[in-house]
Write a protein that holds these residues in place. Structure first.
Motif, PDB file in Angstrom:
ATOM      1  N   PRO A   1       0.804  -1.236   0.000  1.00 29.51           N
ATOM      2  CA  PRO A   1       0.000   0.000   0.000  1.00 29.51           C
ATOM      3  C   PRO A   1       0.834   1.282   0.000  1.00 29.51           C
ATOM      4  O   PRO A   1       0.418   2.287  -0.589  1.00 29.51           O
ATOM      5  CB  PRO A   1      -0.816  -0.117   1.291  1.00 29.51           C
ATOM      6  CG  PRO A   1      -0.833  -1.575   1.604  1.00 29.51           C
ATOM      7  CD  PRO A   1       0.469  -2.123   1.126  1.00 29.51           C
ATOM      8  N   SER A   2       1.988   1.258   0.643  1.00 28.06           N
ATOM      9  CA  SER A   2       2.791   2.480   0.768  1.00 28.06           C
ATOM     10  C   SER A   2       3.326   2.970  -0.568  1.00 28.06           C
ATOM     11  O   SER A   2       3.660   4.161  -0.706  1.00 28.06           O
ATOM     12  CB  SER A   2       3.953   2.245   1.738  1.00 28.06           C
ATOM     13  OG  SER A   2       4.789   1.183   1.273  1.00 28.06           O
ATOM     14  N   VAL A   3       3.427   2.099  -1.565  1.00 29.56           N
ATOM     15  CA  VAL A   3       3.949   2.500  -2.868  1.00 29.56           C
ATOM     16  C   VAL A   3       2.909   2.280  -3.964  1.00 29.56           C
ATOM     17  O   VAL A   3       3.243   2.123  -5.130  1.00 29.56           O
ATOM     18  CB  VAL A   3       5.248   1.729  -3.208  1.00 29.56           C
ATOM     19  CG1 VAL A   3       6.359   2.128  -2.262  1.00 29.56           C
ATOM     20  CG2 VAL A   3       5.020   0.214  -3.167  1.00 29.56           C
ATOM     21  N   THR A   4       1.640   2.252  -3.561  1.00 26.93           N
ATOM     22  CA  THR A   4       0.551   2.007  -4.509  1.00 26.93           C
ATOM     23  C   THR A   4      -0.360   3.218  -4.585  1.00 26.93           C
ATOM     24  O   THR A   4      -0.785   3.761  -3.560  1.00 26.93           O
ATOM     25  CB  THR A   4      -0.267   0.765  -4.087  1.00 26.93           C
ATOM     26  OG1 THR A   4       0.583  -0.382  -4.057  1.00 26.93           O
ATOM     27  CG2 THR A   4      -1.401   0.508  -5.062  1.00 26.93           C
ATOM     28  N   LEU A   5      -0.665   3.639  -5.804  1.00 30.63           N
ATOM     29  CA  LEU A   5      -1.537   4.780  -6.038  1.00 30.63           C
ATOM     30  C   LEU A   5      -2.904   4.285  -6.501  1.00 30.63           C
ATOM     31  O   LEU A   5      -3.007   3.522  -7.456  1.00 30.63           O
ATOM     32  CB  LEU A   5      -0.934   5.704  -7.096  1.00 30.63           C
ATOM     33  CG  LEU A   5      -1.776   6.918  -7.508  1.00 30.63           C
ATOM     34  CD1 LEU A   5      -1.954   7.863  -6.321  1.00 30.63           C
ATOM     35  CD2 LEU A   5      -1.141   7.632  -8.691  1.00 30.63           C
ATOM     36  N   ALA A   6      -3.955   4.724  -5.810  1.00 28.24           N
ATOM     37  CA  ALA A   6      -5.319   4.328  -6.153  1.00 28.24           C
ATOM     38  C   ALA A   6      -6.008   5.444  -6.934  1.00 28.24           C
ATOM     39  O   ALA A   6      -5.897   6.628  -6.591  1.00 28.24           O
ATOM     40  CB  ALA A   6      -6.108   4.005  -4.898  1.00 28.24           C
ATOM     41  N   SER A   7      -6.715   5.063  -7.980  1.00 30.99           N
ATOM     42  CA  SER A   7      -7.514   6.005  -8.759  1.00 30.99           C
ATOM     43  C   SER A   7      -8.687   5.218  -9.341  1.00 30.99           C
ATOM     44  O   SER A   7      -8.856   4.033  -9.053  1.00 30.99           O
ATOM     45  CB  SER A   7      -6.675   6.648  -9.877  1.00 30.99           C
ATOM     46  OG  SER A   7      -6.206   5.650 -10.775  1.00 30.99           O
ATOM     47  N   GLY A   8      -9.495   5.874 -10.147  1.00 30.25           N
ATOM     48  CA  GLY A   8     -10.626   5.174 -10.737  1.00 30.25           C
ATOM     49  C   GLY A   8     -11.742   6.114 -11.093  1.00 30.25           C
ATOM     50  O   GLY A   8     -11.548   7.331 -11.241  1.00 30.25           O
ATOM     51  N   SER A   9     -12.946   5.547 -11.195  1.00 28.94           N
ATOM     52  CA  SER A   9     -14.108   6.348 -11.574  1.00 28.94           C
ATOM     53  C   SER A   9     -15.361   5.703 -11.002  1.00 28.94           C
ATOM     54  O   SER A   9     -15.393   4.505 -10.703  1.00 28.94           O
ATOM     55  CB  SER A   9     -14.210   6.437 -13.106  1.00 28.94           C
ATOM     56  OG  SER A   9     -14.381   5.140 -13.665  1.00 28.94           O
ATOM     57  N   CYS A  10     -16.402   6.528 -10.842  1.00 30.19           N
ATOM     58  CA  CYS A  10     -17.685   6.056 -10.321  1.00 30.19           C
ATOM     59  C   CYS A  10     -18.809   6.525 -11.238  1.00 30.19           C
ATOM     60  O   CYS A  10     -18.933   7.727 -11.506  1.00 30.19           O
ATOM     61  CB  CYS A  10     -17.926   6.573  -8.913  1.00 30.19           C
ATOM     62  SG  CYS A  10     -16.723   6.031  -7.689  1.00 30.19           S
ATOM     63  N   GLU A  11     -19.599   5.573 -11.702  1.00 28.60           N
ATOM     64  CA  GLU A  11     -20.779   5.883 -12.501  1.00 28.60           C
ATOM     65  C   GLU A  11     -21.991   5.250 -11.817  1.00 28.60           C
ATOM     66  O   GLU A  11     -21.858   4.584 -10.789  1.00 28.60           O
ATOM     67  CB  GLU A  11     -20.603   5.354 -13.927  1.00 28.60           C
ATOM     68  CG  GLU A  11     -19.395   5.936 -14.647  1.00 28.60           C
ATOM     69  CD  GLU A  11     -19.137   5.287 -16.000  1.00 28.60           C
ATOM     70  OE1 GLU A  11     -20.007   4.478 -16.418  1.00 28.60           O
ATOM     71  OE2 GLU A  11     -18.098   5.549 -16.608  1.00 28.60           O
ATOM     72  N   SER A  12     -23.154   5.458 -12.377  1.00 35.07           N
ATOM     73  CA  SER A  12     -24.371   4.973 -11.732  1.00 35.07           C
ATOM     74  C   SER A  12     -24.413   3.451 -11.626  1.00 35.07           C
ATOM     75  O   SER A  12     -24.906   2.906 -10.639  1.00 35.07           O
ATOM     76  CB  SER A  12     -25.606   5.474 -12.496  1.00 35.07           C
ATOM     77  OG  SER A  12     -25.569   5.015 -13.848  1.00 35.07           O
ATOM     78  N   GLU A  13     -23.861   2.755 -12.631  1.00 33.65           N
ATOM     79  CA  GLU A  13     -23.927   1.291 -12.631  1.00 33.65           C
ATOM     80  C   GLU A  13     -22.549   0.635 -12.733  1.00 33.65           C
ATOM     81  O   GLU A  13     -22.455  -0.586 -12.832  1.00 33.65           O
ATOM     82  CB  GLU A  13     -24.800   0.800 -13.795  1.00 33.65           C
ATOM     83  CG  GLU A  13     -26.244   1.270 -13.725  1.00 33.65           C
ATOM     84  CD  GLU A  13     -27.072   0.761 -14.881  1.00 33.65           C
ATOM     85  OE1 GLU A  13     -26.592  -0.138 -15.600  1.00 33.65           O
ATOM     86  OE2 GLU A  13     -28.198   1.258 -15.074  1.00 33.65           O
ATOM     87  N   ARG A  14     -21.497   1.443 -12.673  1.00 35.89           N
ATOM     88  CA  ARG A  14     -20.149   0.900 -12.865  1.00 35.89           C
ATOM     89  C   ARG A  14     -19.152   1.716 -12.037  1.00 35.89           C
ATOM     90  O   ARG A  14     -19.157   2.938 -12.079  1.00 35.89           O
ATOM     91  CB  ARG A  14     -19.767   0.929 -14.341  1.00 35.89           C
ATOM     92  CG  ARG A  14     -18.488   0.200 -14.712  1.00 35.89           C
ATOM     93  CD  ARG A  14     -18.348   0.187 -16.239  1.00 35.89           C
ATOM     94  NE  ARG A  14     -17.199  -0.586 -16.688  1.00 35.89           N
ATOM     95  CZ  ARG A  14     -16.004  -0.058 -16.933  1.00 35.89           C
ATOM     96  NH1 ARG A  14     -15.803   1.252 -16.768  1.00 35.89           N
ATOM     97  NH2 ARG A  14     -15.003  -0.822 -17.349  1.00 35.89           N
TER      98      ARG A  14
END
Length: 252
Positions: free
Chosen positions: A95-108
């Motif tokens: 976790p210390s060297v991991t970058l989290a990103s992403g996206s949120c939609e209504s069904e995904r």
């Protein structure tokens, strides 16, 4: 008849501990985890249990729309050209060297984790059924660089049905789970709590336990009840035998 009654009590006194010992041995043997089948792969050194990390996704309003807390471990199998054999790599996501990103939609909802200086990208895709208000992990993909000699590795499966939960609730599982993505990739998840939809106030919603946790709690209850029932049956049989023994004495 005195001799017959004495033999009945003696028989019960010997058989009682033997029956209990046999039952206990069978219970522990049944509860023991099965020995994993050997494979032709040559695994590297086991890195141990992975460290648990918090991975969040924020939307355009800078509010959290996906929450995840878990330990992640990759099982990668590939044919090594340099070693001329099948190799199994076990890699912990740090976790210390991991970058989290992403996206949120209504069904995904998408959670993308980049680690190892962006050489490794692990992506989780969650899908919501708006009719039933249920969600599940529907897709996992991985791209990574093995080394300079072996080149790149990639795997993807878009037809998964793991980590099922209810919108507005967080999915929790304390037991280790292995998600089979493809023949060459599986992902071990440790002590997971996640919520890809219906996050409110940037915190997890009410908890819904996974089936594995419920089964793990149920097994000791079943074994305990079975032991209590067996003890009661043996005790009743002993008392009946003893009563018959006393009846034999009275007749004489």
């Amino acid at each position: 008849m005195i001799t017959a009654g004495g033999q009945s009590c003696g028989w019960m006194g010997v058989m009682l501990p033997l029956i209990l010992a046999a039952f206990l041995h069978q219970s522990f043997a049944t509860g023991a985890p099965p020995t994993p089948a050997q494979t032709t792969a040559a695994p590297h050194k086991d890195p141990g249990r992975p460290e648990k990390g918090t991975y969040n996704v924020t939307n355009g309003n800078n509010t959290i729309c996906l929450l995840a807390y878990m330990g992640l471990q990759l099982n990668i199998t590939y044919n090594s050209t340099s070693q001329n054999k099948t190799v199994q790599e076990v890699v912990n996501i740090k976790p210390s060297v991991t970058l989290a990103s992403g996206s949120c939609e209504s069904e995904r909802a998408v959670l993308e984790l980049k680690t190892d200086a962006n050489k490794t990208v692990l992506t989780f895709v969650f899908t919501q059924n708006t009719t039933s208000s249920k969600y599940h992990l529907s897709e996992v993909s991985l791209t990574t660089v093995l080394d300079l000699q072996e080149g790149n590795f990639s795997a993807k499966n878009s037809s998964l049905d793991f980590l099922q939960g209810t919108v507005g609730y967080s999915y929790v599982c304390h037991m280790e789970q292995t998600l089979a993505v493809s023949q060459n990739l599986s992902v071990n998840i440790f002590q997971v709590q996640l919520q890809p939809f219906g996050v409110s106030g940037n915190t997890f919603g009410a908890v819904v336990e996974c089936q594995l946790d419920e089964d793990d709690m149920l097994i000791p209850i079943i074994v305990g009840a079975a032991l209590a029932g067996l003890v009661l049956i043996v005790l009743l049989a002993y008392l009946i035998g003893r009563k018959r023994s006393h009846a034999g004495y009275q007749t004489i």
